[in-house]
Structures are given as structure tokens and as C-alpha cells.
Design an enzyme around this catalytic site. Structure first.
Site, PDB file in Angstrom:
ATOM      1  N   SER A  79       7.771  -5.337  13.416  1.00 48.95           N
ATOM      2  CA  SER A  79       6.311  -5.472  13.376  1.00 48.95           C
ATOM      3  C   SER A  79       5.799  -6.544  14.332  1.00 48.95           C
ATOM      4  O   SER A  79       6.308  -7.668  14.365  1.00 48.95           O
ATOM      5  CB  SER A  79       5.865  -5.798  11.950  1.00 48.95           C
ATOM      6  OG  SER A  79       4.461  -6.014  11.911  1.00 48.95           O
ATOM      7  N   SER A  98       2.639  -7.469  14.006  1.00 47.98           N
ATOM      8  CA  SER A  98       1.472  -8.010  13.308  1.00 47.98           C
ATOM      9  C   SER A  98       1.482  -9.533  13.213  1.00 47.98           C
ATOM     10  O   SER A  98       0.424 -10.158  13.399  1.00 47.98           O
ATOM     11  CB  SER A  98       1.347  -7.389  11.918  1.00 47.98           C
ATOM     12  OG  SER A  98       1.020  -6.019  12.009  1.00 47.98           O
ATOM     13  N   THR A 153       2.404  -1.455   5.606  1.00 47.42           N
ATOM     14  CA  THR A 153       2.817  -0.368   6.466  1.00 47.42           C
ATOM     15  C   THR A 153       3.747   0.545   5.668  1.00 47.42           C
ATOM     16  O   THR A 153       3.880   0.390   4.442  1.00 47.42           O
ATOM     17  CB  THR A 153       3.465  -0.928   7.751  1.00 47.42           C
ATOM     18  OG1 THR A 153       3.731   0.158   8.648  1.00 47.42           O
ATOM     19  CG2 THR A 153       4.743  -1.694   7.459  1.00 47.42           C
ATOM     20  N   LYS A 170       1.611   2.356   1.732  1.00 48.28           N
ATOM     21  CA  LYS A 170       0.161   2.553   1.783  1.00 48.28           C
ATOM     22  C   LYS A 170      -0.374   3.287   0.555  1.00 48.28           C
ATOM     23  O   LYS A 170      -1.472   2.978   0.075  1.00 48.28           O
ATOM     24  CB  LYS A 170      -0.226   3.294   3.057  1.00 48.28           C
ATOM     25  CG  LYS A 170       0.042   2.489   4.326  1.00 48.28           C
ATOM     26  CD  LYS A 170      -0.339   3.261   5.568  1.00 48.28           C
ATOM     27  CE  LYS A 170      -0.017   2.465   6.830  1.00 48.28           C
ATOM     28  NZ  LYS A 170      -0.386   3.197   8.066  1.00 48.28           N
ATOM     29  N   ASN A 225      -4.023   0.104   3.837  1.00 53.97           N
ATOM     30  CA  ASN A 225      -3.135  -0.709   4.679  1.00 53.97           C
ATOM     31  C   ASN A 225      -3.533  -2.186   4.674  1.00 53.97           C
ATOM     32  O   ASN A 225      -2.919  -2.994   5.358  1.00 53.97           O
ATOM     33  CB  ASN A 225      -3.095  -0.179   6.112  1.00 53.97           C
ATOM     34  CG  ASN A 225      -4.339  -0.520   6.902  1.00 53.97           C
ATOM     35  OD1 ASN A 225      -5.435  -0.664   6.343  1.00 53.97           O
ATOM     36  ND2 ASN A 225      -4.196  -0.651   8.207  1.00 53.97           N
ATOM     37  N   ASP A 237      -6.840   1.744   9.521  1.00 54.30           N
ATOM     38  CA  ASP A 237      -6.239   2.633  10.521  1.00 54.30           C
ATOM     39  C   ASP A 237      -7.282   3.600  11.093  1.00 54.30           C
ATOM     40  O   ASP A 237      -7.246   3.927  12.278  1.00 54.30           O
ATOM     41  CB  ASP A 237      -5.096   3.438   9.907  1.00 54.30           C
ATOM     42  CG  ASP A 237      -3.845   2.603   9.690  1.00 54.30           C
ATOM     43  OD1 ASP A 237      -3.684   1.576  10.377  1.00 54.30           O
ATOM     44  OD2 ASP A 237      -3.022   2.986   8.832  1.00 54.30           O
ATOM     45  N   ALA A 291       1.986  15.102   8.879  1.00 54.38           N
ATOM     46  CA  ALA A 291       1.212  15.384   7.670  1.00 54.38           C
ATOM     47  C   ALA A 291       1.262  14.245   6.662  1.00 54.38           C
ATOM     48  O   ALA A 291       1.033  14.459   5.473  1.00 54.38           O
ATOM     49  CB  ALA A 291       1.719  16.674   7.022  1.00 54.38           C
ATOM     50  N   TYR A 347       4.342   3.313  19.682  1.00 53.18           N
ATOM     51  CA  TYR A 347       4.119   2.435  20.833  1.00 53.18           C
ATOM     52  C   TYR A 347       5.373   1.689  21.257  1.00 53.18           C
ATOM     53  O   TYR A 347       5.365   0.996  22.284  1.00 53.18           O
ATOM     54  CB  TYR A 347       3.002   1.418  20.533  1.00 53.18           C
ATOM     55  CG  TYR A 347       3.259   0.547  19.325  1.00 53.18           C
ATOM     56  CD1 TYR A 347       4.012  -0.616  19.417  1.00 53.18           C
ATOM     57  CD2 TYR A 347       2.756   0.908  18.079  1.00 53.18           C
ATOM     58  CE1 TYR A 347       4.268  -1.403  18.311  1.00 53.18           C
ATOM     59  CE2 TYR A 347       2.992   0.127  16.970  1.00 53.18           C
ATOM     60  CZ  TYR A 347       3.744  -1.029  17.082  1.00 53.18           C
ATOM     61  OH  TYR A 347       3.991  -1.797  15.978  1.00 53.18           O
ATOM     62  N   GLY A 356      -0.090   4.133  21.099  1.00 52.96           N
ATOM     63  CA  GLY A 356      -0.686   3.694  19.851  1.00 52.96           C
ATOM     64  C   GLY A 356      -0.866   2.194  19.744  1.00 52.96           C
ATOM     65  O   GLY A 356      -1.345   1.692  18.716  1.00 52.96           O
TER      66      GLY A 356
END
Length: 270
Positions: free
Chosen positions: A16, A18, A62, A66, A87, A101, A125, A213, A232
């Protein structure tokens, strides 16, 4: 002053970005907040959440948390209610859940001039696919085609799109492809379609927005021939901007002070 703690939870989580994004933002904002990462799986989520004390301000969630975060939240924003996914948790007196998101996808596409789409194809999906459907509706989509390895898994997405007034269909990845303006790929990082299927989707797929990404270009982006392929990373950035707004003042749509400088600092660490 009570220290303020935040973190991103998921499984896996070591990859991550983040913590870097949030640390850069809080540095510009002059906030002495600590943002870390923690590996938490579905079975451990409830106990981990219950263990947090009053120094904790919020969490980013994440995969695969979620849906669990959605169930845990006492109050949810519209995007969370629509998608069934949270999220972002704001650990206030009442546990508040948000889905940033959706806005992250809208903002990222807007940075590339995609502010109006008509026909869209969504690959996948899961929870991120639900966010993609809502985001594309907000960008004006009138028809959305969902592609999945098991099309029957898209039933919830079909119902969501139809509730929002969009013409929805579902099919397998390797079905014949019609021309669309935009393809949003929500497949987990590292997933790959076979070359023939990827080429068929790419030829008539318009612009590709791939939520993956790292690494970039993704396998799908490498095979894409229908138009521009967008990483992304922009979604990662802009959903984080919205999370920071929530943690600072509880509103994902209201800019923080000096937000241009905040976003520039976040971009620099991506």
C-alpha cells in the site's frame, strides 16, 4: 494533546502507498497525525476494530474488508449505501462509513478530460466494480456492460445500474465485444486475461481505465489497442484526497485548506 492515529487495513497490505500519501498531506497541513498500515483479514476485522482506543481518528479499508466495514458503520454516505462497500471509517461517536472510490474514479477520469461518457464496459464484478458503475453513471453513462469470469456474479451490479436508470448487461470476458467509449478494469493487480480476449476487448474498448497501478503498464494496458490506457494511480490519489477531507472535517466534498499544495505533495510521493 491526545495523539491521533489513522491506518490502512487490508490483506495483503505491504504494497500500500496510502501511508506515504497521507503522511505527505498531513505534513503540508501541519497535523502531527500518525498513519500506518496493518494486515487485517476478514476473520480478524471485528476484534481489531473493537481494540481501538480514543486516540484513533479513522481507517482506510482495502480488500477484503470493504463489505465488513459497510456492515460495521452505523451511518453511511450515499456512495457507500449504493455500492455496499466502505473504504473509509470515521471513528466518531457514531461510526461513519464512506466510499471515496466512486469520487476517486470520477476525479481521476476528469483529470484526463473524461467528463462525459455514454457506453461503458466494466471488467470484474466485485466491490470496486460497483464503485465503477456508480462513477460511470455520474459521468453520464446510459449503458454499461459488465464482463466477468462468471457473469452470474454480476447480478448485484445489474440491479444497481438498473436502479440508477442505466441499461445493464452481463457477459463473459470472451464474448463478442461491441464498441464502447470507456472500459474500466477492476480486476485485482496481477490478474491477466489471455492475449486473444484482451486484444478483442481492446479493439473496441475505447479508453482503458485500469484500477491496477503496480506494476504499470499492467498486462491489460500492454495489450490495449483501442485507445489511451490510464493507470489507476489517479484513483488512488483522489480517493485518498477525499479520505483526508473526511478525517480533517468530516466532508469528502469540501476541500482542506491549501488543497492544491496538499495534492502536489501527494503526487510527489506516488
Amino acid at each position: 494533546m491526545t495523539p491521533r492515529h489513522l491506518a490502512v487495513w487490508g490483506d495483503p497490505i505491504a504494497h500500500s502507498k496510502s501511508p506515504r500519501l497521507h503522511a505527505a498531506a498531513y505534513g503540508v497541513l501541519g497535523l502531527d497525525w500518525e498513519y500506518t498500515r496493518r494486515q487485517v483479514d476478514e476473520d480478524g476485522f471485528g476484534d481489531a476494530l473493537a481494540s481501538l482506543d480514543g486516540s484513533w481518528l479513522g481507517l482506510s479499508l482495502t480488500m477484503p474488508l470493504k463489505e465488513q466495514a459497510h456492515r460495521a458503520a452505523a451511518v453511511r454516505d450515499r456512495h457507500a449505501e449504493l455500492t455496499g462497500a466502505v473504504n473509509t471509517l470515521l471513528l466518531a461517536d457514531v461510526l461513519q462509513g464512506f466510499n471515496t472510490d466512486v469520487g476517486g474514479i470520477v476525479d481521476a477520469l476528469g483529470q484526463h478530460g473524461l467528463v462525459d461518457v455514454d457506453r461503458v464496459r466494466v471488467l470484474g464484478a466485485g466491490a470496486t466494480a460497483a464503485s465503477a458503475v456508480v462513477a460511470c453513471v455520474e459521468l453520464g453513462a446510459r449503458s454499461i456492460e459488465v464482463r466477468a469470469r462468471r457473469p452470474e456474479r454480476a447480478a448485484t451490479l445489474i440491479a444497481l445500474g438498473e436502479r440508477l436508470g442505466v441499461d445493464m448487461t452481463a457477459d463473459a470476458f470472451d464474448a463478442d465485444a461491441d464498441q464502447v467509449d470507456l472500459t474500466v478494469a477492476t480486476l485485482p493487480s496481477g490478474s491477466a486475461l489471455d492475449h486473444v480476449t484482451a486484444a478483442r476487448l481492446g479493439e473496441r474498448g475505447g479508453v482503458l481505465f485500469d484500477v491496477a497501478y503496480s506494476p504499470w503498464p499492467s498486462a491489460l494496458a500492454t495489450a490495449w489497442t483501442g485507445g489511451q490506457a490510464i493507470s489507476g494511480e489517479g484513483m488512488l490519489l483522489w480517493q485518498a484526497v477525499r479520505q483526508i477531507r473526511i478525517f480533517v472535517h468530516g466532508d469528502p466534498t469540501a476541500a482542506v485548506p491549501g488543497e492544491d499544495a496538499v495534492v502536489a505533495a501527494m503526487r510527489a510521493v506516488l
